[in-house]
Design a protein around this motif. Structure first.
Motif, PDB file in Angstrom:
ATOM      1  N   GLU A 196      59.404  41.047  16.025  1.00 37.11           N
ATOM      2  CA  GLU A 196      59.483  40.744  17.455  1.00 37.11           C
ATOM      3  C   GLU A 196      60.533  39.646  17.703  1.00 37.11           C
ATOM      4  OE1 GLU A 196      55.926  39.077  19.148  1.00 37.11           O
ATOM      5  OE2 GLU A 196      56.469  39.725  21.185  1.00 37.11           O
ATOM      6  N   LEU A 219      54.261  46.610  17.818  1.00 34.68           N
ATOM      7  CA  LEU A 219      55.009  46.371  16.584  1.00 34.68           C
ATOM      8  C   LEU A 219      54.090  46.352  15.367  1.00 34.68           C
ATOM      9  CD1 LEU A 219      57.590  43.788  17.949  1.00 34.68           C
ATOM     10  CD2 LEU A 219      58.134  46.043  17.024  1.00 34.68           C
ATOM     11  N   ALA A 223      55.101  41.853  11.814  1.00 35.65           N
ATOM     12  CA  ALA A 223      55.336  42.350  13.175  1.00 35.65           C
ATOM     13  C   ALA A 223      55.822  41.209  14.075  1.00 35.65           C
ATOM     14  CB  ALA A 223      54.061  42.979  13.736  1.00 35.65           C
ATOM     15  N   GLU A 224      55.247  40.031  13.886  1.00 41.06           N
ATOM     16  CA  GLU A 224      55.704  38.873  14.672  1.00 41.06           C
ATOM     17  C   GLU A 224      57.174  38.561  14.355  1.00 41.06           C
ATOM     18  OE1 GLU A 224      54.338  34.303  15.802  1.00 41.06           O
ATOM     19  OE2 GLU A 224      53.974  35.020  13.770  1.00 41.06           O
ATOM     20  N   ASP A 264      55.893  45.233  22.688  1.00 39.28           N
ATOM     21  CA  ASP A 264      55.092  44.014  22.547  1.00 39.28           C
ATOM     22  C   ASP A 264      54.522  43.939  21.133  1.00 39.28           C
ATOM     23  OD1 ASP A 264      52.821  45.641  22.503  1.00 39.28           O
ATOM     24  OD2 ASP A 264      52.505  45.423  24.661  1.00 39.28           O
ATOM     25  N   ARG A 265      53.905  42.794  20.829  1.00 45.32           N
ATOM     26  CA  ARG A 265      53.428  42.514  19.469  1.00 45.32           C
ATOM     27  C   ARG A 265      52.504  43.615  18.946  1.00 45.32           C
ATOM     28  NH1 ARG A 265      52.221  37.274  17.407  1.00 45.32           N
ATOM     29  NH2 ARG A 265      53.813  36.690  18.925  1.00 45.32           N
ATOM     30  N   LYS A 311      64.161  40.541  19.570  1.00 48.83           N
ATOM     31  CA  LYS A 311      64.398  39.928  20.886  1.00 48.83           C
ATOM     32  C   LYS A 311      65.611  38.998  20.831  1.00 48.83           C
ATOM     33  CE  LYS A 311      59.927  40.486  23.205  1.00 48.83           C
ATOM     34  NZ  LYS A 311      59.871  41.856  22.676  1.00 48.83           N
ATOM     35  N   SER A 337      63.107  46.099  20.403  1.00 49.18           N
ATOM     36  CA  SER A 337      63.364  44.822  21.077  1.00 49.18           C
ATOM     37  C   SER A 337      62.570  44.647  22.367  1.00 49.18           C
ATOM     38  CB  SER A 337      64.859  44.682  21.384  1.00 49.18           C
ATOM     39  OG  SER A 337      65.273  45.754  22.208  1.00 49.18           O
TER      40      SER A 337
END
Lengths: 313, 313
Positions: free
Chosen positions: B260, B125, B256-257, B121-122, B264, B118
């Motif tokens: 993220e 990930l 991965a996005e 960063d991108r 979060k 969490s």
């Protein structure tokens, strides 16, 4: 909004979608053990005298001296299922849903707030078993009900929200996929061997005597070969029987003795763990089938379900 | 004693019987939140410099500056399954068992003890997703492996025993009944409608836009219609694909996005809950079948599984 059944089309699983259950109270405090408890709690809706906090009483057994009740069944105030509306199916896009038709009772096992099954005497436990059977029979009379599930959640990690000794009975118009799968497997075994799988298992366990914890004339208690959690226990009737509803008077007394043994052993040897138990009986229309055999499954919460089990859902 | 598969003959369920797993360490402290943690913990076997506490390293990605590693896969020191012995079946009385053939890897998602998904960063990930895929592909090369399950347990109530950010991969020679059931249901849907159920579901969800949380070019995230727990989420590839192993480079970045966004949102809106996730991909030999569609299932631990779910086991 009334509750609904909703089907996951990928697995066939029916789940109960019940927004009203989010509003139920939570009084369970972690590590609240029987020694810290009083016989009576003025805040507990299940204690005698607090009936204004209850929804309707469905059934009651009076105590021997008739002064109070011994056990009681009450309608769950935050029911997962209700008999409002008709049993139906609804298709919307790729999804199938239906009314959450069923019943949800709570069986109060004692008027005493602190009297858990593990500290009850045999006589009390016979009354408890009789109440289980009475509620089961009562709910089985509704022809829309396909399955009756009697279970107990003991302790917060087992999902209990109130401490007062109680079990629950959910009567449902749909059958969860696990039950279907079990029935399918038992059918497959019967087709292959011409015998009930559970009858074969208890014969094998009694002969081997490696995993048997206790037996009396009518029941045997053992740790299943493929236990899903440590110290899982099954209480199984020796006589072939698909349906808990068919239990005899003498078997009720034998089952109470088994409950006494199991509850005292768990409390003493495993330090009073949280646990669940569930009565695995047959679905409607299957009560005479030769391949099904009811049993009581007891699952202590000694470890946390995770990973592999979740992943396989 | 090496671990075994054991089959419950009533349900067909295979479970892993693995006495050695009882000896694994537990350092997880309830309410240990990222804010209380250091970047490095000298007691943690997964932190750099403590490699003497690890079993063998299976795979490693170096960090961009080459100074350390970015992700690592290590063999689980307390494996549920190992490649010792041959894959086999054994019948004893009414019971079926077999060697616990398989592999059990741990993927360390960062060298930093406190860097949970969490707060990554991108770019981090993307490396994590690439490591998932690398391990999956590596294990898929063994022809005795029928199923690869990648999952994460985050938090004590989700079954995590160590805090350092990690996921697990279990490669198994048998297929759990839940997976079999899912494949059967997806087959049934395809037989009835001639289409993949998941393709129909994501088309419906994107049109309805009621339960969709996020989408990008390649994936859609939504709350499933028949969620089993509150705030359950599925991340599903838009392109029909049975096997996670077939993910493309550009899809890895898209996934991965999505991770993220999900991580979060869960951390911010649900107060960093314990959770499990599991990659539901196809079993061996089914990677081209038109009815199967892989997805990542995320299950926050906001409530306790109990009663009805246990009862149906």
């Amino acid at each position: 909004m009334d509750s609904q059944f909703r089907q996951n089309r990928l697995t066939g699983e029916w789940v109960i979608f019940s927004p009203s259950r989010r509003r139920r109270p939570m009084d369970f405090v972690r590590d609240l053990k029987p020694s810290n408890l009083q016989e009576y709690d003025s805040e507990c809706p299940f204690c005698p005298g607090n009936e204004q906090k209850l929804s309707k009483i469905a059934y009651e057994v009076r105590s021997k001296d008739k002064a109070t009740w011994a056990t009681r069944a009450v309608y769950n105030k935050y029911p997962a299922l209700t008999v409002n509306g008709r049993h139906s199916r609804n298709l919307s896009g790729p999804y199938l849903s239906g009314n959450g038709y069923g019943s949800h009772l709570v069986i109060l096992e004692s008027p005493r707030h602190d009297l858990q099954l593990s500290i009850m005497d045999r006589e009390d436990l016979v009354v408890v078993v009789e109440s289980y059977h009475h509620c089961y029979s009562m709910l089985a009379q509704d022809p829309n009900i396909m399955l009756i599930m009697l279970f107990k959640n003991y302790g917060e990690s087992a999902g209990a929200s109130l401490y007062h000794p109680h079990s629950q009975v959910v009567a449902s118009a749909v059958v969860p996929r696990f039950i279907r799968e079990r029935e399918r497997e038992e059918q497959r075994y019967f087709d292959e061997y011409g015998r009930c799988a559970m009858c074969d298992i208890i014969e094998f366990e009694i002969n081997e005597a490696k995993r048997v914890i206790f037996q009396n004339q009518n029941f045997v208690i053992f740790v299943p070969f493929a236990a899903e959690v440590p110290c899982e226990l099954w209480i199984v009737p020796k006589k072939h029987s698909a349906d808990f509803n068919d239990i005899s008077e003498v078997e009720k007394v034998s089952l109470a003795e088994c409950l006494e043994v199991v509850m005292k052993k768990m409390s003493n040897r495993l330090n009073n763990p949280d646990y669940n138990f569930a009565l695995n009986s047959c679905t409607r229309y299957k009560n005479n089938e030769p391949q099904l055999h009811w049993y009581l499954r007891i699952v202590p919460r000694l470890t946390t379900r995770a990973g592999f089990e979740i992943g396989s859902g």
